[in-house]
Motif scaffolding. Structure first.
Motif, PDB file in Angstrom:
ATOM      1  N   VAL B 226      17.804 -46.194  22.114  1.00  0.00           N
ATOM      2  CA  VAL B 226      16.427 -46.355  21.640  1.00  0.00           C
ATOM      3  C   VAL B 226      15.560 -46.420  22.895  1.00  0.00           C
ATOM      4  O   VAL B 226      15.746 -47.293  23.751  1.00  0.00           O
ATOM      5  CB  VAL B 226      16.274 -47.625  20.781  1.00  0.00           C
ATOM      6  N   GLN B 227      14.634 -45.471  23.024  1.00  0.00           N
ATOM      7  CA  GLN B 227      13.937 -45.296  24.294  1.00  0.00           C
ATOM      8  C   GLN B 227      12.634 -46.081  24.348  1.00  0.00           C
ATOM      9  O   GLN B 227      11.697 -45.758  23.620  1.00  0.00           O
ATOM     10  CB  GLN B 227      13.649 -43.808  24.515  1.00  0.00           C
ATOM     11  N   ARG B 228      12.630 -47.068  25.217  1.00  0.00           N
ATOM     12  CA  ARG B 228      11.444 -47.931  25.368  1.00  0.00           C
ATOM     13  C   ARG B 228      10.180 -47.096  25.666  1.00  0.00           C
ATOM     14  O   ARG B 228       9.111 -47.339  25.119  1.00  0.00           O
ATOM     15  CB  ARG B 228      11.699 -48.923  26.505  1.00  0.00           C
ATOM     16  N   GLU B 229      10.339 -46.070  26.530  1.00  0.00           N
ATOM     17  CA  GLU B 229       9.176 -45.308  26.997  1.00  0.00           C
ATOM     18  C   GLU B 229       8.506 -44.471  25.911  1.00  0.00           C
ATOM     19  O   GLU B 229       7.400 -43.980  26.112  1.00  0.00           O
ATOM     20  CB  GLU B 229       9.565 -44.427  28.194  1.00  0.00           C
ATOM     21  N   GLU B 234       5.500 -52.547  22.117  1.00  0.00           N
ATOM     22  CA  GLU B 234       6.699 -53.226  22.624  1.00  0.00           C
ATOM     23  C   GLU B 234       7.454 -53.957  21.501  1.00  0.00           C
ATOM     24  O   GLU B 234       8.682 -53.986  21.481  1.00  0.00           O
ATOM     25  CB  GLU B 234       6.294 -54.210  23.735  1.00  0.00           C
ATOM     26  N   GLU B 235       6.698 -54.497  20.555  1.00  0.00           N
ATOM     27  CA  GLU B 235       7.320 -55.233  19.436  1.00  0.00           C
ATOM     28  C   GLU B 235       8.257 -54.341  18.637  1.00  0.00           C
ATOM     29  O   GLU B 235       9.361 -54.741  18.270  1.00  0.00           O
ATOM     30  CB  GLU B 235       6.238 -55.752  18.481  1.00  0.00           C
ATOM     31  N   ASP B 236       7.795 -53.111  18.363  1.00  0.00           N
ATOM     32  CA  ASP B 236       8.622 -52.163  17.599  1.00  0.00           C
ATOM     33  C   ASP B 236       9.896 -51.849  18.362  1.00  0.00           C
ATOM     34  O   ASP B 236      10.976 -51.756  17.788  1.00  0.00           O
ATOM     35  CB  ASP B 236       7.857 -50.855  17.356  1.00  0.00           C
ATOM     36  N   TYR B 237       9.766 -51.696  19.688  1.00  0.00           N
ATOM     37  CA  TYR B 237      10.933 -51.384  20.516  1.00  0.00           C
ATOM     38  C   TYR B 237      11.967 -52.509  20.433  1.00  0.00           C
ATOM     39  O   TYR B 237      13.160 -52.256  20.210  1.00  0.00           O
ATOM     40  CB  TYR B 237      10.511 -51.150  21.969  1.00  0.00           C
ATOM     41  N   ILE B 238      11.510 -53.737  20.568  1.00  0.00           N
ATOM     42  CA  ILE B 238      12.433 -54.877  20.575  1.00  0.00           C
ATOM     43  C   ILE B 238      13.139 -55.004  19.224  1.00  0.00           C
ATOM     44  O   ILE B 238      14.337 -55.287  19.155  1.00  0.00           O
ATOM     45  CB  ILE B 238      11.679 -56.168  20.966  1.00  0.00           C
ATOM     46  N   ARG B 239      12.427 -54.704  18.162  1.00  0.00           N
ATOM     47  CA  ARG B 239      13.000 -54.782  16.814  1.00  0.00           C
ATOM     48  C   ARG B 239      14.100 -53.723  16.630  1.00  0.00           C
ATOM     49  O   ARG B 239      15.067 -53.928  15.921  1.00  0.00           O
ATOM     50  CB  ARG B 239      11.867 -54.550  15.806  1.00  0.00           C
ATOM     51  N   MET B 240      13.963 -52.603  17.313  1.00  0.00           N
ATOM     52  CA  MET B 240      14.872 -51.470  17.070  1.00  0.00           C
ATOM     53  C   MET B 240      16.021 -51.372  18.069  1.00  0.00           C
ATOM     54  O   MET B 240      17.030 -50.732  17.787  1.00  0.00           O
ATOM     55  CB  MET B 240      14.082 -50.144  17.184  1.00  0.00           C
ATOM     56  N   LYS B 241      15.872 -51.961  19.233  1.00  0.00           N
ATOM     57  CA  LYS B 241      16.740 -51.555  20.347  1.00  0.00           C
ATOM     58  C   LYS B 241      18.221 -51.871  20.165  1.00  0.00           C
ATOM     59  O   LYS B 241      19.060 -51.133  20.656  1.00  0.00           O
ATOM     60  CB  LYS B 241      16.225 -52.129  21.676  1.00  0.00           C
ATOM     61  N   ASP B 242      18.546 -52.933  19.447  1.00  0.00           N
ATOM     62  CA  ASP B 242      19.963 -53.256  19.254  1.00  0.00           C
ATOM     63  C   ASP B 242      20.427 -53.018  17.819  1.00  0.00           C
ATOM     64  O   ASP B 242      21.338 -53.678  17.330  1.00  0.00           O
ATOM     65  CB  ASP B 242      20.227 -54.711  19.671  1.00  0.00           C
ATOM     66  N   PHE B 243      19.782 -52.064  17.173  1.00  0.00           N
ATOM     67  CA  PHE B 243      20.101 -51.792  15.765  1.00  0.00           C
ATOM     68  C   PHE B 243      21.547 -51.343  15.605  1.00  0.00           C
ATOM     69  O   PHE B 243      22.225 -51.718  14.667  1.00  0.00           O
ATOM     70  CB  PHE B 243      19.146 -50.717  15.240  1.00  0.00           C
TER      71      PHE B 243
END
Lengths: 143, 307
Positions: B226-229, B234-243
């Motif tokens: 899941v690509q932060r860039e 940022e909130e959406d990224y944190i919610r998705m990154k370890d899915f």
């Protein structure tokens, strides 16, 4: 009954969906015509459509790029007038490419930052009338 | 002038030739050690990259050529506002071939309009990453013998993951390919892949959320980060990154000959304990990237009449 006289040379765009004529005026850049007069008739009565818009443009024939009309609404009737007579009724089809008429709305597209880049869309799906940006392939959703 | 913008720029026959050339390069390194002597590759990377840039540079150096370029927009004239068109016009006078990575989608295509040298798209935003796709196809062919008759699971960020988009576009040209698209609802594949590629061509695919359920059916599992860039928020990224996290217990659900691929870099989506599993092929995949890029550079320079 509003009466607008006929034109000697130019176009009569008939069967425009009511309310769309001003948008078409912009798309065709009729305001920029150096040698042209435009009459816009809005909400005219129509047996076929109930209400319709009509645009009459007095100008040299072939001074307007009509391809974009096919994209806006291919049900529009284009009458080409010369010497006060209708010399051609032109059918419209979806253009394969649209250049510098609509803009890509994808903020990640190169067109959002690179100056002087032509806005080019290609017909990706004729059946569903889908156009995509040539650069980022994003579907155009603004129609 | 021939460029590489999308994996579809090469027919399957041309890709086959490219892979055979990569095989020959891998087996006869010395034969190609001076193949690009006196030629220069420009690597114009407007956003950070480790693997892709180094892989391109290694490829050109292995061919006996030279390399120049920049590794981020900050260290180039882009920071001063120079356009892609102007940059490529200048680079065309300095190098024989150019690999360009840019955060804006379509930037390499813009470069081709003003370039006097072959341009390779080394990744443009969330759009395409064709040389990663060549690497993926080459790895599948090397390890499975052929490309076709496979159920391929693509897992993670299927919305912004450009490697996924390029790979789907390329794989649908091979026989009997079926996809299982595994992602959270927020990161499903964009419509220009689902509608225009998969549905339009009648390719069988399912969209699911559970990796565990899909595992037993897969011949290939292609994991993505899941690509932060790519996120504006940022909130959406944190919610998705370890899915999704692939670990030993999930690998136990998979077939014995399933391959795990990943374009790398990984963050948390593949646990390090999976690295020792013989089915983990992502480091082999990264090494293969050099050989297929060597084959690509040679092919494009030959077609441009430079070699």
């Amino acid at each position: 009954m509003l009466n607008i006289s006929g034109i000697r040379e130019g176009y009569v765009l008939d069967h425009i969906k009511a309310g769309m004529s001003l948008k078409i005026y912009d798309y065709l850049k009729l305001g920029e015509l150096e040698d042209g007069t435009t009459a816009i008739i809005m909400n005219a009565r129509s047996n076929k459509m109930g209400k319709k818009d009509i645009i009459k443009v007095e100008c040299p024939v072939d001074s307007i790029d009509l391809d974009i009309l096919g994209y806006i609404d291919h049900n529009i009737t284009v009458n080409i007038i010369k010497d006060d007579e209708i010399v051609e009724k032109r059918g419209l089809s979806l253009p394969h490419e649209i250049r510098n008429v609509i803009r890509c709305k994808n903020p990640r597209c190169i067109t959002s930052v690179e100056q002087g880049l032509p806005q080019i869309f290609y017909l990706a799906d004729e059946k569903n009338e889908v156009y995509r940006c040539r650069y980022c392939e994003e579907k155009y959703r603004g129609k | 002038m021939r460029h590489l913008m999308s994996p579809l720029d090469f027919t399957t026959d041309e890709l086959y030739d490219l892979m055979r050339l990569a095989d020959d390069i891998r087996e006869n390194r010395q034969k190609y050690a001076k193949a690009c002597e006196g030629k220069t590759l420009a690597t114009c990377f407007y956003e950070p990259s480790t693997r892709t840039r180094l892989s391109f540079e290694a490829a050109m150096l292995n061919l006996g050529g030279n390399v120049l370029g920049f590794a981020s927009a900050d260290s180039s004239s882009a920071a001063k506002g120079e356009s892609v068109s102007d940059t490529i016009r200048v680079i065309s006078g300095y190098a024989d071939i150019c690999a360009i990575r840019h955060p804006k989608e379509g930037a390499p295509l813009v470069a081709t309009s003003h370039s006097g040298i072959p341009v390779i798209n080394a990744g443009d935003g969330g759009h395409q990453h064709p040389t990663q796709t060549l690497t993926d196809l080459y790895t599948i062919r090397s390890l499975r013998g052929e490309i076709g008759g496979l159920t391929i699971g693509l897992c993670g960020d299927l919305k912004f993951g450009r490697t996924v988009h390029s790979l789907i576009n390329a794989l649908v040209r091979y026989p009997d390919i079926r996809f299982i698209l595994i992602s959270p609802p927020e990161l499903v594949v964009p419509s220009y892949i689902r509608d225009d590629v998969l549905t339009a061509r009648g390719i069988p695919f399912t969209e699911v959320k559970s990796l565990e359920d899909a595992m037993p059916e897969l011949d290939i599992l292609y994991m993505t980060r899941v690509q932060r860039e790519r996120f504006f928020n940022e909130e959406d990224y944190i919610r998705m990154k370890d899915f999704y996290i692939l670990d030993k217990s999930k690998m136990e659900l998979a077939r014995e000959n399933m391959l795990v691929l990943h374009p790398l870099p990984r963050v948390n989506e593949i646990s390090v304990e999976v690295d020792e599993d013989p089915r983990a092929a992502y480091f082999t995949q990264a090494h293969n990237g050099v050989f297929i890029r060597m084959a690509l550079i040679l092919t494009l320079l030959k077609e441009a009449g430079t070699l």
